[in-house]
Design a protein around this motif. Structure first.
Motif, PDB file in Angstrom:
ATOM      1  N   TYR A 165       0.878  -1.282  -0.095  1.00 23.68           N
ATOM      2  CA  TYR A 165       0.113  -0.153   0.060  1.00 23.68           C
ATOM      3  C   TYR A 165       0.935   1.352   0.015  1.00 23.68           C
ATOM      4  O   TYR A 165       0.609   2.275  -0.811  1.00 23.68           O
ATOM      5  N   PRO A 166       1.797   1.275   0.837  1.00 21.46           N
ATOM      6  CA  PRO A 166       2.719   2.603   0.681  1.00 21.46           C
ATOM      7  C   PRO A 166       3.328   2.670  -0.751  1.00 21.46           C
ATOM      8  O   PRO A 166       3.589   3.863  -1.014  1.00 21.46           O
ATOM      9  N   LEU A 167       3.752   1.585  -1.169  1.00 24.23           N
ATOM     10  CA  LEU A 167       4.532   1.646  -2.597  1.00 24.23           C
ATOM     11  C   LEU A 167       3.405   2.371  -3.575  1.00 24.23           C
ATOM     12  O   LEU A 167       3.760   3.110  -4.328  1.00 24.23           O
ATOM     13  N   ILE A 168       2.186   1.615  -3.581  1.00 25.08           N
ATOM     14  CA  ILE A 168       1.250   2.342  -4.381  1.00 25.08           C
ATOM     15  C   ILE A 168       0.953   3.820  -4.141  1.00 25.08           C
ATOM     16  O   ILE A 168       0.769   4.583  -5.093  1.00 25.08           O
ATOM     17  N   TRP A 169       0.718   4.239  -2.963  1.00 25.62           N
ATOM     18  CA  TRP A 169       0.709   5.546  -2.559  1.00 25.62           C
ATOM     19  C   TRP A 169       1.704   6.575  -3.130  1.00 25.62           C
ATOM     20  O   TRP A 169       1.387   7.574  -3.714  1.00 25.62           O
ATOM     21  N   VAL A 170       3.067   6.056  -3.085  1.00 28.03           N
ATOM     22  CA  VAL A 170       4.206   6.695  -3.568  1.00 28.03           C
ATOM     23  C   VAL A 170       4.071   6.977  -4.873  1.00 28.03           C
ATOM     24  O   VAL A 170       4.373   8.103  -5.418  1.00 28.03           O
ATOM     25  N   LEU A 171       3.791   5.959  -6.007  1.00 23.20           N
ATOM     26  CA  LEU A 171       3.771   5.726  -7.004  1.00 23.20           C
ATOM     27  C   LEU A 171       2.365   6.570  -7.588  1.00 23.20           C
ATOM     28  O   LEU A 171       2.803   7.203  -8.772  1.00 23.20           O
ATOM     29  N   ARG A 172       1.687   6.798  -6.646  1.00 20.35           N
ATOM     30  CA  ARG A 172       0.401   7.808  -7.368  1.00 20.35           C
ATOM     31  C   ARG A 172       0.934   9.172  -7.132  1.00 20.35           C
ATOM     32  O   ARG A 172       0.682  10.135  -8.293  1.00 20.35           O
ATOM     33  N   TYR A 173       1.271   9.491  -5.819  1.00 17.13           N
ATOM     34  CA  TYR A 173       1.543  10.940  -5.611  1.00 17.13           C
ATOM     35  C   TYR A 173       2.795  11.564  -6.126  1.00 17.13           C
ATOM     36  O   TYR A 173       3.187  12.795  -6.031  1.00 17.13           O
ATOM     37  N   MET A 174       3.505  10.810  -6.723  1.00 18.01           N
ATOM     38  CA  MET A 174       4.758  11.496  -7.378  1.00 18.01           C
ATOM     39  C   MET A 174       4.461  11.947  -8.704  1.00 18.01           C
ATOM     40  O   MET A 174       4.962  12.660  -9.428  1.00 18.01           O
ATOM     41  N   PHE A 175       3.117  11.757  -9.196  1.00 13.62           N
ATOM     42  CA  PHE A 175       2.605  12.477 -10.346  1.00 13.62           C
ATOM     43  C   PHE A 175       1.650  14.009  -9.907  1.00 13.62           C
ATOM     44  O   PHE A 175       0.974  14.388 -10.728  1.00 13.62           O
ATOM     45  N   TYR A 176       1.729  14.148  -8.494  1.00 16.18           N
ATOM     46  CA  TYR A 176       0.777  15.051  -8.093  1.00 16.18           C
ATOM     47  C   TYR A 176       1.568  16.309  -7.306  1.00 16.18           C
ATOM     48  O   TYR A 176       2.690  16.056  -6.885  1.00 16.18           O
ATOM     49  N   ASP A 177       1.116  17.403  -7.298  1.00 21.87           N
ATOM     50  CA  ASP A 177       1.328  18.347  -6.426  1.00 21.87           C
ATOM     51  C   ASP A 177       0.670  18.371  -5.158  1.00 21.87           C
ATOM     52  O   ASP A 177      -0.445  18.870  -5.244  1.00 21.87           O
ATOM     53  N   TYR A 178       1.183  18.060  -4.042  1.00 21.55           N
ATOM     54  CA  TYR A 178       0.506  17.643  -2.688  1.00 21.55           C
ATOM     55  C   TYR A 178       1.250  18.023  -1.611  1.00 21.55           C
ATOM     56  O   TYR A 178       2.383  17.609  -1.435  1.00 21.55           O
ATOM     57  N   PRO A 179       0.870  19.156  -0.918  1.00 15.29           N
ATOM     58  CA  PRO A 179       1.661  19.736   0.343  1.00 15.29           C
ATOM     59  C   PRO A 179       1.517  18.871   1.591  1.00 15.29           C
ATOM     60  O   PRO A 179       1.914  19.312   2.625  1.00 15.29           O
ATOM     61  N   GLY A 180       0.735  17.991   1.637  1.00 18.06           N
ATOM     62  CA  GLY A 180       0.288  17.095   2.770  1.00 18.06           C
ATOM     63  C   GLY A 180      -1.222  17.376   3.257  1.00 18.06           C
ATOM     64  O   GLY A 180      -1.409  16.932   4.333  1.00 18.06           O
ATOM     65  N   TYR A 181      -1.759  18.407   2.786  1.00 18.06           N
ATOM     66  CA  TYR A 181      -2.943  19.065   3.209  1.00 18.06           C
ATOM     67  C   TYR A 181      -3.690  19.523   1.992  1.00 18.06           C
ATOM     68  O   TYR A 181      -3.237  19.958   1.203  1.00 18.06           O
ATOM     69  N   GLY A 182      -5.073  19.561   2.188  1.00 16.58           N
ATOM     70  CA  GLY A 182      -5.802  20.418   1.224  1.00 16.58           C
ATOM     71  C   GLY A 182      -5.921  19.535  -0.092  1.00 16.58           C
ATOM     72  O   GLY A 182      -6.244  18.156  -0.121  1.00 16.58           O
ATOM     73  N   SER A 183      -6.019  20.194  -1.259  1.00 13.92           N
ATOM     74  CA  SER A 183      -6.387  19.422  -2.518  1.00 13.92           C
ATOM     75  C   SER A 183      -4.994  19.054  -3.243  1.00 13.92           C
ATOM     76  O   SER A 183      -4.021  19.498  -3.029  1.00 13.92           O
ATOM     77  N   GLU A 184      -5.279  18.148  -4.040  1.00  9.46           N
ATOM     78  CA  GLU A 184      -4.342  17.682  -4.733  1.00  9.46           C
ATOM     79  C   GLU A 184      -4.358  18.140  -6.166  1.00  9.46           C
ATOM     80  O   GLU A 184      -5.292  18.419  -6.826  1.00  9.46           O
ATOM     81  N   LEU A 185      -3.230  18.383  -6.751  1.00 12.89           N
ATOM     82  CA  LEU A 185      -3.292  18.796  -8.261  1.00 12.89           C
ATOM     83  C   LEU A 185      -2.210  17.991  -9.155  1.00 12.89           C
ATOM     84  O   LEU A 185      -1.246  17.940  -8.914  1.00 12.89           O
ATOM     85  N   PHE A 186      -2.915  17.509 -10.128  1.00  7.40           N
ATOM     86  CA  PHE A 186      -2.133  16.464 -10.876  1.00  7.40           C
ATOM     87  C   PHE A 186      -1.181  17.327 -11.860  1.00  7.40           C
ATOM     88  O   PHE A 186      -1.690  18.062 -12.537  1.00  7.40           O
TER      89      PHE A 186
END
Length: 300
Positions: free
Chosen positions: A29-50
């Motif tokens: 699960y953490p690996l999938i999480w990392v593989l997903r978020y490396m294509f996003y601008d996400y500061p750890g809170y709020g909305s995600e931007l692809f």
């Protein structure tokens, strides 16, 4: 018969279930999480931007990251060049008929079971530029004319390498000891009868017989050296001016900036891309060593 097989399969599955659940929860699960978020601008809170590949484009231009890669290779290379020979030397000495050898083995192995943070704080005090024990001893015996800034830009990398060697040497010494004790003593006795001295017995019996064990130890040491950052984070925080910042410390600062006092904001998306690149670099070095060691086995 079919019922017995089904019962055995069910029992085996129940035994494996905790390991499967932990692997899925803490590994997959953490690996999938990392593989997903490396294509996003996400500061750890709020909305995600692809953002697609923007994180990787930024990574390619990130001079601080590539400087950390260079520092990682310097740190890992220095640690390996000192740790492996010293561990082998200690193992050979403590494998002989030495009085108090069990006590000495425990002493050398003790740093392995002590918290890295505690070790780093102690050595931070020892290498303090103004009232550290190292400078006081060197000044007392007139080996230096003025205190050395051990954690300054010129000597910081050497200092953290020495601390890392001190913390790792006992672990590899124990592995070498296990390898030495598996070598048949008949070989040494036969070599002694044929007139071989201690040096010849070491190079022509001990080293070749330790080959498989040494390959495993070097691989473990390479991985540990490339991934090590805890003592550096405590002693220098990657400074001064980035001289000791290694890959995993740089990654840690991106993901947990508050805990390290980093001035930058939390960057989950870019940190995921850096983590992926870091894992690729460590995996490539490990695979290259594995390929090289297998080639050497075929040659010799």
């Amino acid at each position: 018969m079919a019922m017995a097989k089904w019962m055995r399969l069910r029992e085996n599955s129940l035994f494996l279930l905790p390991s499967i659940v932990l692997t899925l929860a803490l590994g997959i699960y953490p690996l999938i999480w990392v593989l997903r978020y490396m294509f996003y601008d996400y500061p750890g809170y709020g909305s995600e931007l692809f953002v697609g590949l923007d994180n990787f484009r930024r990574l390619a231009r990130d001079t601080q990251f590539w400087e950390s890669v260079r520092n990682t290779f310097v740190f890992a290379g220095g640690k390996l060049l000192l740790t492996i020979p010293l561990s082998l030397l200690l193992a050979v000495i403590l494998n002989g008929k030495l009085r108090g050898r069990n006590f000495l083995r425990a002493i050398y192995f003790m740093p392995t079971v002590i918290s890295t943070a505690v070790i780093s704080v102690v050595f931070y005090i020892i290498f303090n530029s103004y009232n550290g024990m190292v400078n006081q001893l060197l000044l007392k015996y007139h080996l230096i004319g003025e205190p050395i800034d051990w954690l300054g830009p010129k000597h910081a990398m050497l200092t953290v390498i020495l601390v890392a060697v001190w913390g790792a040497i006992g672990n590899y010494m124990l592995l070498f000891l296990a390898g030495l004790q598996s070598i048949p003593q008949d070989l040494y006795e036969s070599a002694s009868i044929d007139g071989a001295n201690a040096r010849q017995r070491f190079w022509h019996i001990t080293v070749p017989m330790l080959g498989p064990v040494m390959q495993m130890i070097i691989m473990l040491a390479i991985i540990a050296s490339l991934k090590g950052y805890e003592s550096i984070m405590v002693m220098t925080e990657g400074g001064p001016i980035g001289k000791t910042e290694v890959m995993y410390l740089y990654l840690y600062k991106l993901l947990f900036p508050v805990s390290t006092g980093s001035p930058v904001d939390q960057q989950i998306g870019y940190g995921s891309a850096v983590g992926f690149a870091t894992a690729v670099i460590v995996g490539a070095i490990t695979a290259l060593y594995y390929w090289f060691s297998r080639r050497m086995n075929k040659v010799f």
